[in-house]
Design a protein around this motif. Structure first.
Motif, short mmCIF file in Angstrom:
data_model
loop_
_atom_site.label_atom_id
_atom_site.label_comp_id
_atom_site.label_asym_id
_atom_site.label_seq_id
_atom_site.Cartn_x
_atom_site.Cartn_y
_atom_site.Cartn_z
N HIS A 197 0.77 -1.28 0.15
CA HIS A 197 -0.06 0.00 0.14
C HIS A 197 0.86 1.29 -0.09
O HIS A 197 0.54 2.31 -0.09
N ASN A 198 1.98 1.06 0.35
CA ASN A 198 3.34 2.20 0.41
C ASN A 198 4.37 1.59 -0.21
O ASN A 198 5.43 1.75 0.39
N PRO A 199 4.37 1.33 -1.59
CA PRO A 199 5.49 0.67 -2.16
C PRO A 199 6.64 1.67 -2.12
O PRO A 199 7.75 0.95 -2.53
N VAL A 204 11.66 -0.37 -7.57
CA VAL A 204 10.73 -1.09 -7.24
C VAL A 204 9.92 -1.74 -8.20
O VAL A 204 9.71 -2.93 -8.11
N GLN A 205 9.50 -0.99 -9.21
CA GLN A 205 8.71 -1.78 -10.30
C GLN A 205 9.57 -2.72 -10.96
O GLN A 205 8.65 -3.92 -11.27
N GLU A 206 10.85 -2.68 -11.32
CA GLU A 206 11.70 -3.70 -11.79
C GLU A 206 11.73 -4.92 -10.85
O GLU A 206 11.42 -5.90 -11.31
N SER A 207 11.72 -4.57 -9.66
CA SER A 207 11.63 -5.81 -8.55
C SER A 207 10.50 -6.58 -8.49
O SER A 207 10.50 -7.73 -8.51
N LEU A 208 9.45 -5.96 -8.72
CA LEU A 208 7.98 -6.54 -8.58
C LEU A 208 7.88 -7.11 -9.70
O LEU A 208 7.27 -8.46 -9.61
N ARG A 209 8.29 -6.84 -10.94
CA ARG A 209 8.32 -7.77 -12.15
C ARG A 209 8.99 -9.07 -11.91
O ARG A 209 8.53 -10.21 -12.29
N GLU A 247 -0.02 -3.63 -7.47
CA GLU A 247 1.07 -2.73 -7.56
C GLU A 247 1.90 -3.49 -8.51
O GLU A 247 2.45 -2.77 -9.46
N ALA A 248 2.08 -4.88 -8.59
CA ALA A 248 2.62 -5.36 -9.53
C ALA A 248 2.15 -5.31 -11.06
O ALA A 248 2.69 -5.18 -12.16
N HIS A 249 0.73 -5.43 -11.08
CA HIS A 249 0.01 -4.82 -12.18
C HIS A 249 0.57 -3.48 -12.83
O HIS A 249 0.74 -3.48 -14.16
N ARG A 250 0.50 -2.70 -11.79
CA ARG A 250 0.63 -1.37 -12.24
C ARG A 250 2.10 -1.33 -12.89
O ARG A 250 2.38 -0.26 -13.47
N ALA A 277 -2.30 -10.36 -15.21
CA ALA A 277 -3.49 -10.15 -15.70
C ALA A 277 -4.37 -11.82 -15.87
O ALA A 277 -3.40 -12.52 -15.93
N LYS A 278 -5.56 -11.70 -15.57
CA LYS A 278 -6.52 -12.67 -15.89
C LYS A 278 -7.32 -12.39 -16.80
O LYS A 278 -8.29 -11.55 -16.87
N LYS A 279 -7.32 -13.37 -17.86
CA LYS A 279 -8.35 -12.97 -19.06
C LYS A 279 -9.62 -12.99 -18.76
O LYS A 279 -10.20 -13.88 -17.88
#
Length: 628
Positions: free
Chosen positions: A299-301, A331-336, A362-365, A371-373
């Motif tokens: 919530h506070n990434p 952070v976003q690279e790490s989440l990926r 946040e991983a999606h962002r 994602a889920k089809k």
């Protein structure tokens, strides 16, 4: 005067306490980067100084300005009390009402270093869940509570004690709002500025409502800070700790082979651990994990809730403060990478679920493959534990119900444990549905095991999952035990805001509401107001909590049991509403289990009349009606 008497005598001004700055040896909140303009910095300083008379402002101004520059917020470290911060027995608080003393007990528990994540920054949990915005607010609140009568109510605006206002004995003694920002301005960027200005606050769920009870409520999320790991090991929540990935893998393999119960804490970045598990799978063919989740404070990434795998803890803290955009990118690279490792394991016989902490959001962002089809916008490829596991439990009215023995006597807690066990055993003996029986049996086992393993940290508290009938019955049994003298002091009832009715959160608590209202917050606001009308000792309404600022509206309560018939009536009324509100909402949204529970409750209580939905099952009719 005793320490508590001093604490309740107002801001210490003459003489001013010595400024000891930040304490060594305790964890501290990350440096915030609010990005204030020079004019906004002046406003933040002005707002902080208005708590103090003119004759000390000249001394405090440069000190507060330095805090703002160094830490991104004015915490007023000089006024951090020189007292052992913990929940004291209720009779030791110099108050005119027991309710006020109970609230003090709960506030000080939230700030106990054994409980709080960053005690000197007034953060209880979740990285930024504040009890107050600064220490002046703490001192003033304690002063007001010590003076409050049964015909006054203390009003709190996002940590700021607005004052005592005339009221009546039957209404709440304390009303709290945290983060009630106009919706169009409720963004993370705006929050950082507003918090730095000292005009709003993120109270998480139970930090800013004074109802946190330590790790029984929630063990603090995934961290790379060794201090947090050591604390949980010392408190018995972790059996072993290690900073070696190889040792981790070795102990996992050994424990699986021996079918050994093991709670192992790894000091390092969890992405490294996930990737190591993938390496083991790819090189040996052995899948070492069956179940997985993530409790990172996403919530506070970008402000200390998530530490990227590419940096050490110290490096991350430095970059977070010196170059926020670069930190966000990492952070976003790490989440990926994080999700990539989980996805590889999930191709095998491994089940991952989302804790509901905005990890998948946040991983999606960040562009991760989650994602889920064909799903709606609150769903991802992995299930939410609320949406797919907890949802039916909430629909039946089960949620995290808790109580605190304000005597701080373990014997009182033992009495309440026995009472709760007896109440649930009697309910089972009298006959309940199989699904309810299962929940009650789990609670009985939890109470016995929690007592045996001494899981209390801070105040003498217990938590369990109960439905409306169970909560009311336990509350009545405890209240009557107080009246008989079997329990020595009042008991505070509360719950996590993460509950049946307390929270509107489309990515967690209301993620399984499919009528389009998951993004509406009527339920939480009505809960806050309804609890206040029905006898709560205090109520709280928050923006944020769990999934983050601007993503959630949630509310909670505190109800002090004192053994009186009047309070028993309040408990019956308020606890019934506190659950029925959310069950009725889920009933109207089309949940069949909630429908069943509401119909049963209406049969048992003639005062309850709920609008029931009719089934709309004719798809052809709908399609034809919408044709041009």
């Amino acid at each position: 005067m005793s320490s508590l008497q001093v604490l309740c005598s107002g801001l210490p001004l003459r003489p001013l306490p010595q400024n000891q700055g930040r304490w060594a040896g305790v964890p501290h909140a990350p440096v915030r980067t609010p990005g204030l303009s020079p004019m906004e910095e002046q406003l933040a300083l002005r707002n902080a100084l208005r708590y103090f008379p003119p004759d000390v402002q000249e001394l405090l101004a440069p000190e507060f300005a330095q805090e703002l520059r160094l830490y991104g917020h004015i915490y007023m470290y000089r006024f951090c009390p020189n007292i052992e911060m913990r929940a004291y027995p209720i009779e030791q608080y110099p108050c005119q009402t027991k309710a006020a003393a109970a609230i003090m007990h709960m506030i000080m528990n939230n700030l106990d270093p054994a409980v709080a994540q960053f005690p000197q920054e007034l953060v209880t949990y979740g990285g930024n869940g504040q009890v107050f915005s600064n220490w002046a607010q703490f001192w003033l609140t304690m002063y007001y509570l010590s003076k409050m009568t049964e015909e006054q109510t203390l009003v709190m605006y996002s940590g700021h004690p607005l004052g005592l206002f005339p009221s009546t004995p039957g209404v709440p003694r304390l009303v709290i709002t945290n983060g009630m920002v106009i919706p169009n301005y409720s963004s993370r960027t705006e929050y950082e500025k507003l918090f730095a200005l000292g005009v709003t606050m993120y109270g998480q769920m139970t930090a800013g409502s004074y109802c946190y009870i330590g790790p029984q409520g929630i063990v603090h999320g995934t961290v790379v800070d060794k201090a947090a790991l050591v604390k949980r090991h010392q408190q018995g929540w972790l059996m072993e700790v290690t900073d070696s990935l190889d040792h981790c893998i070795e102990r996992l393999r050994e424990a699986r082979k021996k079918k050994e119960v093991l709670s192992l804490g790894y000091h390092g970045n969890v992405v490294d651990l996930w990737e190591h598990l993938v390496h083991e799978l790819d090189t040996t063919g052995e899948l070492l994990v069956d179940l997985g989740s993530d409790q990172t404070s996403c919530h506070n990434p970008f402000n200390g809730g998530y530490y990227p795998v590419q940096l050490s803890f110290i490096e991350a803290q430095h970059l977070m403060a010196s170059n926020p955009p670069a930190f966000k990118d990492l952070v976003q690279e790490s989440l990926r990478r994080h999700i990539s490792a989980i996805n590889r394991l999930a191709k095998e016989n491994f089940f991952f679920w989302d804790y509901g902490n905005a990890f998948l959001l946040e991983a999606h962002r960040a562009g991760a493959d989650v994602a889920k089809k064909g799903a709606n916008k609150t769903e991802f490829r992995y299930p939410s534990y609320v949406q797919h596991i907890m949802g039916d439990i909430f629909s039946q009215g089960f949620g995290p119900f808790r109580w605190v023995c304000t005597s701080r006597d373990p014997q009182d807690l033992a009495v309440t444990d026995q009472l709760a066990t007896s109440v649930l055993e009697k309910a089972i003996a009298d006959g309940v549905k199989p699904s309810v029986k299962l929940q009650y049996m789990d609670n009985i086992r939890w109470i016995r095991e929690a007592a045996k393993h001494q899981l209390v940290v801070g105040s003498q508290a217990r938590i369990l999952y109960s439905d409306q009938k169970g909560r009311v019955a336990i509350a009545v049994a405890i209240n009557q035990a107080i009246a008989r003298g079997n329990i020595k002091a009042p008991v505070v009832l509360s719950r996590d805001h993460h509950d049946v009715s307390g929270t509107d959160s489309p990515f967690r608590e209301t993620s399984n509401v499919y009528d389009g209202s998951a993004f509406c917050a009527d339920m939480a606001v009505q809960n806050f107001v309804g609890d206040a009308c029905r006898g709560a000792t205090w109520v709280a309404l928050h923006n944020g909590g769990g999934v983050g600022w601007g993503e959630v509206i949630n509310g909670g309560f505190g109800l002090m049991l004192d053994g009186s018939p009047e309070v028993e009536h309040k408990a019956r009324m308020m606890l019934s509403w506190d659950v029925s509100n959310g069950v009725a909402r889920r009933c109207w949204s089309g949940n069949p289990k909630a429908y069943e529970i509401i119909c049963q409750t209406m049969q048992e209580n003639s005062g309850l009349v709920v609008t029931l939905p009719h089934d709309v099952t004719d798809e052809c009719m709908l399609q034809q009606a919408l044709q041009p």
